[in-house]
Design a protein around this motif. Structure first.
Motif, short mmCIF file in Angstrom:
data_model
loop_
_atom_site.label_atom_id
_atom_site.label_comp_id
_atom_site.label_asym_id
_atom_site.label_seq_id
_atom_site.Cartn_x
_atom_site.Cartn_y
_atom_site.Cartn_z
N ASP A 159 -11.06 5.61 -7.29
CA ASP A 159 -12.12 6.36 -6.64
C ASP A 159 -13.48 6.21 -7.31
O ASP A 159 -14.51 6.24 -6.63
N ASN A 193 0.15 7.80 0.28
CA ASN A 193 -1.04 8.47 -0.24
C ASN A 193 -1.93 7.39 -0.86
O ASN A 193 -1.53 6.72 -1.81
N GLU A 234 -7.71 -0.35 0.92
CA GLU A 234 -6.45 -0.49 0.20
C GLU A 234 -5.72 -1.76 0.65
O GLU A 234 -5.12 -2.47 -0.17
N THR A 246 0.87 -1.17 0.00
CA THR A 246 0.00 0.00 0.00
C THR A 246 0.91 1.23 0.00
O THR A 246 2.13 1.11 0.15
N PHE A 247 0.30 2.40 -0.17
CA PHE A 247 1.07 3.62 -0.33
C PHE A 247 0.73 4.65 0.75
O PHE A 247 -0.35 4.63 1.33
N ARG A 304 -4.08 5.03 -2.84
CA ARG A 304 -4.26 4.91 -4.29
C ARG A 304 -5.37 3.91 -4.60
O ARG A 304 -5.11 2.76 -4.94
#
Length: 256
Positions: A95, A90, A165, A87-88, A92
């Motif tokens: 959406d 921010n 995420e 995972t990041f 991702r």
């Protein structure tokens, strides 16, 4: 695999950008089912290490072994298929896709059908899509997100987006899960819930987890071992309590 054997073995990993050593002779060993933390001040090279482990960057030197398989030099897709998901910092997510479809996106490598199946909507396509939907709902239920399966990902509150995420990453069936600052932007209640989620993922999926995190309460609460990076170098490694009490680690964080 024996419980005491290492799932991840990294030896002397280095990379330079424009003559600057971003990571210098980085080595780490992580046992199967371990919850391991990678910490350090901003700019220490932590995310660069994640990018090396996942094939975003190719190392100048060093080797990466996952469960005995050499990953050094492989691309991001090959490394993901070999068993590393991330995972990041921010989030991702897709959406504009539903919560369900975000998880199904992570399942595609393990549920295949051909172009003709897609064009002609064959029984194989329908069967595969039904299997993916069923599996995605199972994963969402594990993360207590099944009631929001039809929501757009952007409609979820921040803490649930983080969980989604992680759920999508777990859909790729990894052996090693990399979490890049999972508590970033969370309030204390969300962070506490995240800690429980991470523990649950480790136990429920028999997962090995390596996380980058600045929240020392989270780090000290769930990580069994730590590596501290400073200016691309390993400053300290070992059991969490021992590392967090190390004078050099304290100095690096406080700048004294």
């Amino acid at each position: 695999m024996n419980k005491n054997e290492n799932l991840l073995s990294v030896e002397n990993l280095s990379i330079s950008f424009g003559g600057l050593k971003a990571v210098d002779n980085f080595s780490i060993k992580i046992k199967k089912n371990e919850l391991y933390g990678l910490i350090g001040p901003n700019g220490a090279g932590k995310t660069t290490v994640f990018n090396l482990l996942t094939g975003v960057y190719k190392p100048d030197t060093g080797s990466i072994l996952l469960d005995g398989t050499e990953l050094t030099g492989k691309n991001t897709r090959e490394i993901n298929l070999s068993g590393i998901a991330r995972t990041f910092q921010n989030i991702r997510l897709f959406d504009k896709l539903s919560v369900l479809d975000n998880v199904k996106a992570g399942l595609h490598e393990h549920h295949k059908y051909g172009l003709l199946d897609s064009i002609f909507r064959t029984p194989k396509l329908k069967r595969t899509e039904n299997e993916m939907t069923e599996r995605a709902l199972e994963i969402l239920k594990v993360f207590d997100l099944d009631q929001e399966a039809s929501y757009m990902a952007s409609q979820l509150p921040y803490g649930k987006q983080r969980k989604l995420e992680i759920a999508r990453a777990m859909a790729t069936e990894p052996k090693l899960l990399l979490l890049d600052e999972p508590a970033a932007g969370m309030n204390p209640q969300e962070t506490a819930e995240l800690m429980e989620t991470i523990r649950f993922v480790r136990d429920h999926f028999d997962m090995t987890i390596l996380l980058i995190e600045h929240d020392m309460k989270l780090v000290s609460g769930i990580c069994e071992e730590l590596t501290v990076l400073n200016f691309g170098h390993v400053l300290c490694q070992g059991e969490t309590k021992q590392v967090l009490n190390d004078p050099e680690v304290i100095k690096a964080y406080l700048g004294e």
